[in-house]
Write an enzyme that holds these catalytic residues in place. Sequence first.
Site, mmCIF file in Angstrom:
data_model
loop_
_atom_site.group_PDB
_atom_site.id
_atom_site.type_symbol
_atom_site.label_atom_id
_atom_site.label_comp_id
_atom_site.label_asym_id
_atom_site.label_seq_id
_atom_site.Cartn_x
_atom_site.Cartn_y
_atom_site.Cartn_z
ATOM 1 N N ASN A 186 0.864 -1.179 0.000
ATOM 2 C CA ASN A 186 0.000 0.000 0.000
ATOM 3 C C ASN A 186 0.903 1.233 0.000
ATOM 4 O O ASN A 186 1.530 1.547 1.018
ATOM 5 C CB ASN A 186 -0.907 -0.021 1.230
ATOM 6 C CG ASN A 186 -1.820 1.190 1.308
ATOM 7 O OD1 ASN A 186 -1.754 2.095 0.472
ATOM 8 N ND2 ASN A 186 -2.674 1.222 2.318
ATOM 9 N N VAL A 187 0.968 1.937 -1.115
ATOM 10 C CA VAL A 187 1.899 3.058 -1.228
ATOM 11 C C VAL A 187 1.517 4.234 -0.342
ATOM 12 O O VAL A 187 2.322 5.161 -0.156
ATOM 13 C CB VAL A 187 2.038 3.533 -2.694
ATOM 14 C CG1 VAL A 187 2.697 2.458 -3.543
ATOM 15 C CG2 VAL A 187 0.698 3.968 -3.268
ATOM 16 N N ASN B 270 3.478 4.438 -11.090
ATOM 17 C CA ASN B 270 2.323 4.216 -11.952
ATOM 18 C C ASN B 270 1.019 4.015 -11.174
ATOM 19 O O ASN B 270 -0.064 4.185 -11.731
ATOM 20 C CB ASN B 270 2.580 2.996 -12.847
ATOM 21 C CG ASN B 270 1.364 2.583 -13.641
ATOM 22 O OD1 ASN B 270 0.928 3.298 -14.549
ATOM 23 N ND2 ASN B 270 0.780 1.438 -13.312
ATOM 24 N N SER C 265 -1.034 11.933 -16.922
ATOM 25 C CA SER C 265 -2.201 11.706 -17.779
ATOM 26 C C SER C 265 -2.449 12.953 -18.608
ATOM 27 O O SER C 265 -2.129 14.074 -18.191
ATOM 28 C CB SER C 265 -3.445 11.403 -16.940
ATOM 29 O OG SER C 265 -4.621 11.439 -17.733
ATOM 30 N N TYR D 156 -8.578 13.673 -9.809
ATOM 31 C CA TYR D 156 -7.619 12.962 -10.657
ATOM 32 C C TYR D 156 -6.723 13.935 -11.428
ATOM 33 O O TYR D 156 -5.498 13.771 -11.490
ATOM 34 C CB TYR D 156 -8.385 12.054 -11.625
ATOM 35 C CG TYR D 156 -7.516 11.146 -12.462
ATOM 36 C CD1 TYR D 156 -6.928 10.016 -11.901
ATOM 37 C CD2 TYR D 156 -7.292 11.410 -13.810
ATOM 38 C CE1 TYR D 156 -6.131 9.170 -12.677
ATOM 39 C CE2 TYR D 156 -6.514 10.573 -14.584
ATOM 40 C CZ TYR D 156 -5.933 9.451 -14.013
ATOM 41 O OH TYR D 156 -5.145 8.628 -14.767
ATOM 42 N N ALA D 157 -7.335 14.973 -12.019
ATOM 43 C CA ALA D 157 -6.563 15.955 -12.771
ATOM 44 C C ALA D 157 -5.547 16.658 -11.885
ATOM 45 O O ALA D 157 -4.406 16.902 -12.295
ATOM 46 C CB ALA D 157 -7.500 16.976 -13.420
ATOM 47 N N ALA D 158 -5.957 16.981 -10.658
ATOM 48 C CA ALA D 158 -5.047 17.653 -9.733
ATOM 49 C C ALA D 158 -3.840 16.782 -9.417
ATOM 50 O O ALA D 158 -2.700 17.264 -9.363
ATOM 51 C CB ALA D 158 -5.790 18.026 -8.449
ATOM 52 N N LYS E 240 -2.599 14.298 -11.271
ATOM 53 C CA LYS E 240 -1.758 14.044 -12.437
ATOM 54 C C LYS E 240 -0.981 15.293 -12.867
ATOM 55 O O LYS E 240 0.152 15.190 -13.349
ATOM 56 C CB LYS E 240 -2.605 13.494 -13.596
ATOM 57 C CG LYS E 240 -3.162 12.101 -13.318
ATOM 58 C CD LYS E 240 -2.050 11.127 -12.925
ATOM 59 C CE LYS E 240 -2.540 9.721 -12.684
ATOM 60 N NZ LYS E 240 -1.452 8.778 -12.339
#
Length: 239
Positions: free
Chosen positions: A53-54, A80, A132, A145-147, A149
């Site tokens: 678990n990272v 990744n 992404s 998600y955008a934040a 990436k």
Amino acid sequence: MRLEGKVAIVTGGAQGIGRSICETFAKEGAKVVAVDMSDLAYTCENVKGYILNVTNRPEVEQFAKNIVSEYGHIDILVNNAGITRDALIHKMTEDMWDAVINVNLKGVFNITQAVAPQMIEQKKGSIINIASVVGEYGNIGQSNYAATKAGVIALAKTWAKEFSRKGEAVRVNSVAPGYVNTEMMQTVPDKVLDPIRAKTMLGRLGEPQEIANAVLFLASDESSFVTGHNLSVNGGLRL
């Protein structure tokens, strides 16, 4: 073989792009440590799976120590691992926000902080953050998600400066895939994917191997003069 004798860690290695990266690295001679939250079934003898678990800092720190103890060195790190919890901002819960931030951003911070000192000590290494197209251009319903990436692109540029301050050849780059034909995408209906294909200059989705090829270039000595760069691999997609 381009990665002969190198040791590589790939997070999110169970499937999709991560799995393709692991298999590609192994074919190129690397000893690959594939990391994920679930079981990793690999038949390739050069790939070893670890459940990790990272987001758990003590686990990540111990993992890094174990890898150095077992292999002697770490040459490549591919960040990744990532998740999505999509919703328009007025419908996005705090739990959805926190889950994505913790895995996609804090997880990258955790494992890089644990691995980078060993690379700096040996004065060489390559770190690749998987970003992404959404991190470059944004996307409706993906604020979290955008934040993250966009964040890992910025981290790569920052770490490229930090990890070479005293002459070390530790390179840090990011790869920003477009929409890729992974297991997850195969469940998306064509009525959703067709407009994406139409916005892509090459008229199709990418394949995991095409992303792995780009990551391989940045991991190998062929990119020895490339650092602090974000490589867009999206077929010409513009959201």
